[in-house]
Design an enzyme around this catalytic site. Structure first.
Site, PDB file in Angstrom:
ATOM      1  N   CYS A 101       0.829  -1.202   0.000  1.00 14.69           N
ATOM      2  CA  CYS A 101       0.000   0.000   0.000  1.00 14.69           C
ATOM      3  C   CYS A 101       0.866   1.256   0.000  1.00 14.69           C
ATOM      4  O   CYS A 101       0.584   2.227  -0.708  1.00 14.69           O
ATOM      5  CB  CYS A 101      -0.934  -0.017   1.209  1.00 14.69           C
ATOM      6  SG  CYS A 101      -2.046   1.408   1.310  1.00 14.69           S
ATOM      7  N   CYS A 197      -6.239  -3.971   6.928  1.00 15.59           N
ATOM      8  CA  CYS A 197      -7.376  -3.056   6.892  1.00 15.59           C
ATOM      9  C   CYS A 197      -8.539  -3.576   6.058  1.00 15.59           C
ATOM     10  O   CYS A 197      -9.694  -3.269   6.344  1.00 15.59           O
ATOM     11  CB  CYS A 197      -6.934  -1.677   6.404  1.00 15.59           C
ATOM     12  SG  CYS A 197      -6.467  -1.600   4.662  1.00 15.59           S
TER      13      CYS A 197
END
Length: 357
Positions: A101, A197
């Site tokens: 990410c 997440c």
């Protein structure tokens, strides 16, 4: 300086934004909507992409008096992070989605858009130190070793580092919380985000099963004898001990660990702990945090987990790959993990582990 602050809704990015405002920069906050899964937007989600987080970030921006926006990067996040995560597990490897990410979203997509909009830099609440040596931006470990996040930033290129800011570089977490409380920020005592997440319930195995499906396979020992069965090799990672559910105990009674995964045959190999010993790491797709690639053979340190120890080693780097020879054998190093290379506390670069020996 015009600075775009990636505000997750947590205390770290909130204090990072506050410090930049206090320094007199023109600061704009942006919260990244990354997850297309509605469950991840419920209040109390375990990750860092919940509706609650975006509201917390907005309240902090209002308190600081800075503009605030929500940017929807969910499609790119799904393609570059979630699909990569699934493809790596399907191939029998162990990826780090937070590192991916940072590489693909926070310091690529966001930075690209920020520069196009006229911003000079992107700032985050990561704990790492950035210093300048002439025209070179150098990334170092943070002062707080327990919170150091240089490992997950190790994939950043020199060009990305030149447009990055890490305002918390010399701070320990209690000081950050105290600073947030003094500013009246409601996130001062907010717990740190944890887990992945995009897996809101923390059940990674269940997420992988739903996405990749279940397929019966065998668990074998190093001699090839079947000692158990499973419903998908993607449920395992090298070094795993728990959850093997073996039907045949080891002859010596000792625990067994996952030593290898063969996706083509959907087979998982288990054996004694010493079978995990690794002294040579071959890694691919190197990226360099320093201005000039460190090619040839040199002495350094390598870290293979976000909170793992840095291990002394010899590094031989070429254009396409890196061979790392450890001074002392280590255990449980899995293909797919990132090998981040250091010279002391300086981050030199990173590569993806392809094989170990």
């Amino acid at each position: 300086m015009r600075v775009l602050v990636a505000m997750s809704g947590g205390v770290d990015s909130s204090v990072a934004a506050a410090r930049l405002v206090a320094e007199g920069h023109e600061v704009v906050g942006v919260h990244l909507a990354l997850n297309r899964n509605p469950e991840a937007y419920r209040s109390g989600s375990r990750g860092c992409c919940s509706l609650e987080d975006s509201l917390d970030a907005r309240r902090v921006a209002d308190t600081l008096g800075i503009p605030f926006y929500v940017w929807d990067f969910s499609e790119r996040f799904h393609a570059d992070v979630v699909e990569d995560f699934l493809a790596e597990y399907a191939a029998g490897r162990t990826p780090n989605p937070c590192l991916r990410c940072n590489e693909k979203i926070k310091f690529a997509a966001v930075l690209d858009r920020g520069i196009a909009l006229g911003f000079d830099a992107v700032a985050t609440g990561h704990y790492a130190r950035l210093e300048w040596a002439g025209d070179e931006a150098r990334l170092y470990r943070a002062a707080d070793a327990a919170k150091d996040q240089s490992y997950v930033l190790g994939v950043l290129t020199q060009e990305q580092l030149r447009h990055s800011l890490f305002p918390l570089y010399g701070t320990e977490k209690p000081q950050v919380r105290a600073e947030a409380a003094a500013l009246g920020l409601r996130v001062a005592s907010k717990p740190d985000s944890h887990d992945i997440c995009f897996i809101s319930d923390g059940d990674t195995a269940g997420f992988l099963n739903r996405a990749l499906g279940e397929r019966d396979g065998e668990i074998v020992d190093t001699a090839g004898a079947v000692v158990g069965h499973h419903s998908g090799h993607h449920q395992f990672t090298v070094g795993q001990r728990k959850g093997l559910r073996l039907g045949v105990p080891a002859a010596d009674g000792r625990p067994r660990y996952v030593l290898g995964i063969t996706p083509a045959t959907n087979t998982v190999v288990v054996g004694p702990r010493e079978g995990l010993s690794v002294s040579v790491i071959d890694a691919i797709r190197p990226t360099w945090a320093v201005a000039a690639p460190r090619l040839g053979t040199w002495r350094g340190l390598v870290q293979v987990r976000a909170h793992g120890a840095a291990m002394p080693c010899s590094v031989t780097a070429g254009g396409e790959g890196v061979r790392i020879v450890l001074d002392d054998a280590a255990q449980g190093i899995a293909p797919g993990q990132a090998a981040v290379l250091y010279d002391g506390d300086l981050v030199v670069g990173a590569a993806t582990i392809a094989e170990t020996g």
